[in-house]
Write a protein that holds these residues in place. Structure first.
Motif, short mmCIF file in Angstrom:
data_model
loop_
_atom_site.label_atom_id
_atom_site.label_comp_id
_atom_site.label_asym_id
_atom_site.label_seq_id
_atom_site.Cartn_x
_atom_site.Cartn_y
_atom_site.Cartn_z
N PRO A 1 -15.99 57.02 -47.92
CA PRO A 1 -14.68 57.52 -47.46
C PRO A 1 -13.53 56.60 -47.87
O PRO A 1 -12.46 57.07 -48.26
N ALA A 2 -13.79 55.28 -47.80
CA ALA A 2 -12.73 54.34 -48.14
C ALA A 2 -12.31 54.49 -49.60
O ALA A 2 -11.12 54.49 -49.92
N ILE A 3 -13.30 54.65 -50.47
CA ILE A 3 -12.97 54.78 -51.91
C ILE A 3 -12.20 56.08 -52.16
O ILE A 3 -11.18 56.08 -52.86
N MET B 1 -16.76 44.32 -60.15
CA MET B 1 -17.60 45.50 -59.97
C MET B 1 -19.07 45.18 -59.75
O MET B 1 -19.82 46.00 -59.22
N PHE B 2 -19.50 43.97 -60.16
CA PHE B 2 -20.93 43.68 -60.08
C PHE B 2 -21.49 43.82 -58.66
O PHE B 2 -22.54 44.45 -58.47
N PRO B 3 -20.84 43.27 -57.63
CA PRO B 3 -21.38 43.43 -56.27
C PRO B 3 -21.55 44.91 -55.87
O PRO B 3 -22.55 45.26 -55.24
N PHE B 4 -20.57 45.76 -56.28
CA PHE B 4 -20.69 47.19 -55.98
C PHE B 4 -21.91 47.78 -56.66
O PHE B 4 -22.71 48.49 -56.05
N TYR B 5 -22.03 47.43 -57.94
CA TYR B 5 -23.16 47.93 -58.71
C TYR B 5 -24.47 47.48 -58.06
O TYR B 5 -25.40 48.25 -57.90
N ALA C 1 -27.89 47.90 -47.80
CA ALA C 1 -27.25 48.43 -49.01
C ALA C 1 -26.88 49.90 -48.82
O ALA C 1 -25.76 50.32 -49.15
N ALA C 2 -27.81 50.68 -48.29
CA ALA C 2 -27.55 52.11 -48.10
C ALA C 2 -26.39 52.32 -47.12
O ALA C 2 -25.49 53.13 -47.37
N GLY C 3 -26.39 51.55 -46.03
CA GLY C 3 -25.30 51.63 -45.04
C GLY C 3 -23.96 51.27 -45.67
O GLY C 3 -22.94 51.90 -45.40
N SER C 4 -24.00 50.25 -46.52
CA SER C 4 -22.76 49.83 -47.18
C SER C 4 -22.22 50.95 -48.06
O SER C 4 -21.00 51.20 -48.09
#
Lengths: 278, 372
Positions: A256-258, A26-30, A247-250
């Protein structure tokens, strides 16, 4: 005493490893969300800010309005949508044939479908590029739709085969005795029961097409045709990286994917396990 | 309503023949039961009548119409499946109305027929329920309802009771029989349960390995089975079979085997003499109820006795099955009255009712008394 030691054992054998793994994943997402919410100065500030001192949505507004993520989002949506429609159509037909008919070479065909999954996409980039170039389809969304559909049909056919096999053949027979032709039986009886499976197949295909980078990067060369993943890659230039927009684009690409995956994950388990009960 | 005719019907899968030369004429309004062990081809035969399996060879007619290449939807039949095959996404009403809707019946007519059927089957209160909210018995009734609303020429039922528990099965058995009597629709019913077959059918078709063994009324099948298979398959507990020889003794014919000597009746003696079975090996078949252990009284009973001891007793409440040591390592089962208290290991003298005994050819296993 006994109870406490049991609890400890449970913590160290179960929760602790899970916690470590979760943190790792989860760290990269955070960090992406964290970065997207910081302003330009705070992103590269040392010491690092683990919680943004000042939250801003400038990066999102900039990425969406100025950099062109609105267009990339639209392109990705169109591509993924078309891919979903064609994959669901073909995979349902193949799945039906595999599930309901006995024919020569059925086992070999199933094996072949599985074998296609072993071939890495990168290996096929050059032949695909040459084919599409000869067809004059480079930088045409059609090339990506064809490529994605081709790569997704085998896996999704196997998935649909599982779903269709779980619908008892007697239902179809009952419908035929009740006055349906085979196609009518499929439409009135099999299709409604297959809907969860079709949705699941659609979602998996959508997530694949949505996230795909390699083909999209190789087969598109005009910014007007970029997908989200290709657009994101251009945020990393040779000399500087636009961390905020990246980061914002990611985050925009992730949403939608989540949502889709959260909906479809239970079907994946069922579809692959072949244990859907009517 | 119409009759069904099967002429020289074959079903082959590659080199395997699963149904062989089936000839069967089902009369209008008749309740016919196809019965036999698993894999005997009874369900395949039914599915061929339904049009769900192709006919490899032969002709099939409903009324005067030849059906061989007609799709199931045009055959005017209704089928009840073993697992009910109710459409899970439709409620009871829609399940029953589906066949009529597909045949483009007018809405008021559909409504009328569904409510009529629901009334007959006690389903009125369940019409809005989905199949998953119904019990096994209720699902079974919905499946029947779906068949009867159509008012078809023929009902086909493929082991419709085998998913129900024993008590419900007995109850549904009577309900189906009553329903058939009321609707007077030609019915073909498949089961492997011989009790079901005996109690429900106007006529039974006993099948084995894809071949019809005997077509007859339940009474005839029970009392005059054409061969050992039919004799052994129908009846519970099964018929006792004893190997032995036929010998002439004066003007009588005696069945002998390991110390037993049973005298054949005059009719039997005449038949076996005519067919030259005297001096040859035969198999005698006696049903459990045709062996008595209540004490030997009459002269003829004194002649056909067998002394043995009880090995196992099975008390069913209404009667007791006694399994005794039989002739030459076989077991001999008999039905006995509950009021006669017996112990395992107790010695008994049994008397055989030779009037009811069946004689079978050892090699062909055919019933000698029915041979011409």
């Amino acid at each position: 005493m006994m109870k406490i030691s049991l609890q400890k054992e449970r913590f160290f054998t179960l929760y602790f490893p899970l916690l470590i793994t979760m943190t790792f994943i989860m760290f990269p997402f955070y960090w992406t969300v964290n970065t997207a919410l910081k302003n330009e100065g705070d992103i590269v500030k040392t010491p690092l800010e683990y919680i943004p001192s000042q939250i801003t949505f400038d990066n999102f507004i900039n990425a969406w309005n100025n950099i062109g993520f609105a267009l990339f989002f639209k392109n990705s949506l169109f591509l993924a949508g078309c891919t979903v429609i064609s994959v669901v159509f073909f995979a349902t037909l193949v799945g039906y044939a595999l599930s309901r008919y006995r024919f020569k070479g059925k086992k070999a065909f199933l094996l072949l479908l599985l074998c296609t999954q072993f071939v890495p996409g990168a290996m096929l980039i050059i032949p695909l590029f040459i084919i599409f170039k000869n067809l004059g389809l480079i930088s045409n969304p059609l090339s990506l739709i064809i490529a994605y559909t081709t790569f997704q049909i085998p896996f999704n056919s196997i998935l649909m085969n599982g779903f269709i096999s779980n619908v008892p053949v007697q239902l179809e027979e009952a419908a035929m005795v009740d006055g349906c032709s085979r196609l009518q039986a499929i439409r009135h009886v099999i299709f409604p029961l297959l809907l969860p499976g079709i949705v699941a197949t659609g979602v998996f295909t959508f997530i694949y097409a949505w996230n795909e980078f390699l083909f999209a990067f190789m087969l598109t060369n005009k910014a007007a045709n970029f997908t989200l993943s290709v657009g994101l890659s251009y945020m990393m230039g040779e000399f500087n990286i636009n961390y905020g927009a990246l980061a914002a684009g990611s985050v925009i690409a992730l949403v939608p994917a989540i949502i889709m995956f959260a909906y479809a994950q239970r079907y994946l388990v069922n579809g692959l396990g072949g244990a859907v009960k009517g | 309503m119409a009759g069904v005719k099967l002429q020289n019907i074959y079903k082959r899968y590659g080199d395997t023949t699963v149904v062989q030369d089936v000839n069967l004429e089902i009369k209008d309004k008749e309740f016919i039961v196809l019965v036999g062990p698993s894999g005997c081809g009874k369900s395949t035969t039914l599915r061929m009548i339904a049009g769900l399996e192709e006919i490899s060879d032969g002709d099939m007619y409903i009324g005067d119409k030849r059906l061989n290449n007609m799709p199931p939807k045009d055959r005017d039949i209704a089928m009840v499946f073993q697992n009910y095959a109710l459409y899970p996404h439709m409620d009871v009403y829609e399940n029953m109305a589906f066949g009529l809707k597909m045949r483009k019946f007018a809405k008021p007519e559909i409504d009328k027929r569904v409510h009529e059927a629901a009334n007959i089957l006690n389903l009125e209160s369940l019409l809005k329920r989905k199949p998953k909210d119904l019990s096994g018995g209720q699902r079974q009734r919905v499946a029947l309802g779906r068949a009867i609303v159509r008012e078809p020429q023929v009902f086909l039922m493929d082991e419709p009771l085998s998913n129900l528990d024993a008590k419900l099965r007995v109850q549904m058995r009577t309900e189906i029989s009553k329903l058939q009597k009321r609707l007077q629709t030609t019915t073909v019913y498949v089961t492997h349960d011989q009790t079901e077959a005996m109690t429900m059918g106007d006529r039974l078709v006993v099948m084995k390995d894809g071949i019809i063994q005997q077509i007859a009324t339940p009474d005839e099948i029970y009392n005059a089975p054409v061969n050992m298979f039919v004799a052994g398959f129908i009846g519970s507990p099964a018929m006792n079979f004893i190997n032995g020889n036929l010998q002439a003794q004066g003007n009588k014919v005696i069945f002998t085997a390991c110390g037993v000597e049973w005298k054949l009746t005059n009719d039997q003696a005449k038949k076996v003499s005519n067919l030259n079975y005297v001096g040859k090996e035969v198999i005698i078949g006696i049903r459990p109820e045709d062996i008595r252990n209540e004490g030997v009284s009459t002269e003829s009973q004194k002649e056909n006795i067998y002394k043995t001891c009880i090995e196992v007793q099975e008390n069913t409440g209404a009667e007791v099955y006694l399994h005794c040591t039989g002739v030459a390592d076989t077991m001999l089962t008999l039905r006995s009255d509950c009021s006669i208290k017996m112990q395992c290991g107790e010695k008994v003298t049994l008397s055989m009712d030779m009037e009811k005994a069946h004689l079978f050819d050892k090699s062909t296993q055919q019933n000698i008394m029915l041979c011409k």
